[in-house]
Design an enzyme around this catalytic site. Structure first.
Site, PDB file in Angstrom:
ATOM      1  N   HIS A  55       0.845  -1.208   0.000  1.00  0.00           N
ATOM      2  CA  HIS A  55       0.000   0.000   0.000  1.00  0.00           C
ATOM      3  C   HIS A  55       0.882   1.260   0.000  1.00  0.00           C
ATOM      4  CE1 HIS A  55      -3.095  -2.631   2.296  1.00  0.00           C
ATOM      5  NE2 HIS A  55      -3.600  -2.417   1.094  1.00  0.00           N
ATOM      6  N   LYS A  89     -16.107  -7.881   5.169  1.00  0.00           N
ATOM      7  CA  LYS A  89     -15.414  -8.782   6.087  1.00  0.00           C
ATOM      8  C   LYS A  89     -15.120  -8.071   7.405  1.00  0.00           C
ATOM      9  CE  LYS A  89     -11.438  -7.514   3.325  1.00  0.00           C
ATOM     10  NZ  LYS A  89     -10.719  -7.721   2.120  1.00  0.00           N
ATOM     11  N   ARG A 134      -1.892  -5.905  -8.036  1.00  0.00           N
ATOM     12  CA  ARG A 134      -0.717  -6.756  -7.810  1.00  0.00           C
ATOM     13  C   ARG A 134      -0.580  -7.791  -8.906  1.00  0.00           C
ATOM     14  NH1 ARG A 134      -2.934  -8.212  -1.996  1.00  0.00           N
ATOM     15  NH2 ARG A 134      -4.704  -8.312  -3.392  1.00  0.00           N
ATOM     16  N   SER A 167      -2.877  -7.633   3.173  1.00  0.00           N
ATOM     17  CA  SER A 167      -3.084  -7.447   4.616  1.00  0.00           C
ATOM     18  C   SER A 167      -3.437  -8.785   5.258  1.00  0.00           C
ATOM     19  CB  SER A 167      -4.217  -6.447   4.866  1.00  0.00           C
ATOM     20  OG  SER A 167      -3.880  -5.196   4.339  1.00  0.00           O
TER      21      SER A 167
HETATM   22  O1  PNS Z   1      -8.971  -2.708   0.494  1.00  0.00           O
HETATM   23  P1  PNS Z   1     -10.253  -3.242  -0.051  1.00  0.00           P
HETATM   24  O2  PNS Z   1     -10.995  -4.022   1.004  1.00  0.00           O
HETATM   25  O3  PNS Z   1     -10.055  -4.027  -1.315  1.00  0.00           O
HETATM   26  O4  PNS Z   1     -11.156  -1.946  -0.431  1.00  0.00           O
HETATM   27  C1  PNS Z   1     -12.430  -2.076  -0.973  1.00  0.00           C
HETATM   28  C2  PNS Z   1     -13.145  -0.705  -0.967  1.00  0.00           C
HETATM   29  C3  PNS Z   1     -13.212  -0.140   0.432  1.00  0.00           C
HETATM   30  C4  PNS Z   1     -12.399   0.269  -1.857  1.00  0.00           C
HETATM   31  C5  PNS Z   1     -14.593  -0.906  -1.534  1.00  0.00           C
HETATM   32  O5  PNS Z   1     -15.227  -1.925  -0.822  1.00  0.00           O
HETATM   33  C6  PNS Z   1     -15.424   0.370  -1.486  1.00  0.00           C
HETATM   34  O6  PNS Z   1     -15.266   1.245  -2.305  1.00  0.00           O
HETATM   35  N1  PNS Z   1     -16.333   0.465  -0.482  1.00  0.00           N
HETATM   36  C7  PNS Z   1     -17.185   1.618  -0.325  1.00  0.00           C
HETATM   37  C8  PNS Z   1     -18.633   1.277  -0.643  1.00  0.00           C
HETATM   38  C9  PNS Z   1     -18.941   1.476  -2.123  1.00  0.00           C
HETATM   39  O7  PNS Z   1     -18.849   2.564  -2.650  1.00  0.00           O
HETATM   40  N2  PNS Z   1     -19.334   0.357  -2.814  1.00  0.00           N
HETATM   41  C10 PNS Z   1     -19.749   0.366  -4.192  1.00  0.00           C
HETATM   42  C11 PNS Z   1     -18.637   0.497  -5.228  1.00  0.00           C
HETATM   43  S1  PNS Z   1     -17.500  -0.825  -5.261  1.00  0.00           S
END
Ligand code: PNS
Length: 173
Positions: A17, A41, A90, A128
């Site tokens: 990150h 999660k 990645r 992570s």
């Molecule tokens: O690090 P991660 O868990 O892969 O991040 C995922 C994240 C937080 C970027 C994604 O779940 C997100 O954008 N959540 C906010 C809710 C949202 O907008 N969802 C709809 C579009 S994906």
């Protein structure tokens, strides 16, 4: 000056990150690294802890802000006048979910673009989740996470800090 949001769970922030943050801050005028309370999660660290770790790690970066958000990412981006969402890639295995999220976000708000930055190959195996598993089982995650995160992991899993282990002759180097 373009503003980019780099959203994620950051549970916890890894060296992968950090690599993406460093690249993004060279490309965009301002980068807001924002912690999402993960809906999909359970997290090991609270949102406040994840923000604290990121603030510590990004302390020296003048054009990086650390924040958290809830609700839709695109609404958060609009509120912060951000035109770009940054995500790290990645390997090919990341692509499917990332494509789905990018397309959903574009469908919701066509004016916001998702930009993918490739993680350095050195960190391409890092996540992570794998870092937490290794740390929970007492393995070394040195170099895989910033030093401050190692301390948070040790505290969370109640491991002896490395300095104490070294003093007791438990580890060398
Ligand atoms: O690090 P991660 O868990 O892969 O991040 C995922 C994240 C937080 C970027 C994604 O779940 C997100 O954008 N959540 C906010 C809710 C949202 O907008 N969802 C709809 C579009 S994906």
């Amino acid at each position: 000056m373009s503003t980019a949001i780099y959203p994620g769970s950051f549970d916890p922030v890894t060296s992968g990150h950090l690599d993406v943050i460093e690249r993004a801050r060279q490309v965009f005028g301002k980068v807001i690294v924002s912690v999402a309370p993960n809906e999909r999660k359970e997290t090991l660290f609270t949102t406040d802890e994840r923000v604290e770790m990121l603030r510590e790690v990004c302390r020296g970066f003048s054009n990086v802000e650390v924040d958290s958000f809830s609700g839709l990412l695109v609404n958060y981006a609009l509120t912060n006048k951000a035109t770009v969402i940054v995500r790290g890639l990645r390997a090919v295995s990341d692509f499917e979910l990332e494509l789905q999220m990018a397309q959903m976000n574009r469908c919701l708000t066509p004016d916001i673009n998702t930009v993918f930055l490739m993680t350095t190959t050195e960190h391409s195996f890092l996540s992570s989740s794998i870092v937490k598993e290794v740390a929970r089982l007492g393995g070394s995650v040195t170099g895989m996470v910033p030093p401050v995160v190692e301390t948070y992991l040790e505290r969370k899993f109640k491991l002896e800090p490395k300095s104490k282990q070294r003093a007791a002759g438990g580890i060398s180097g």
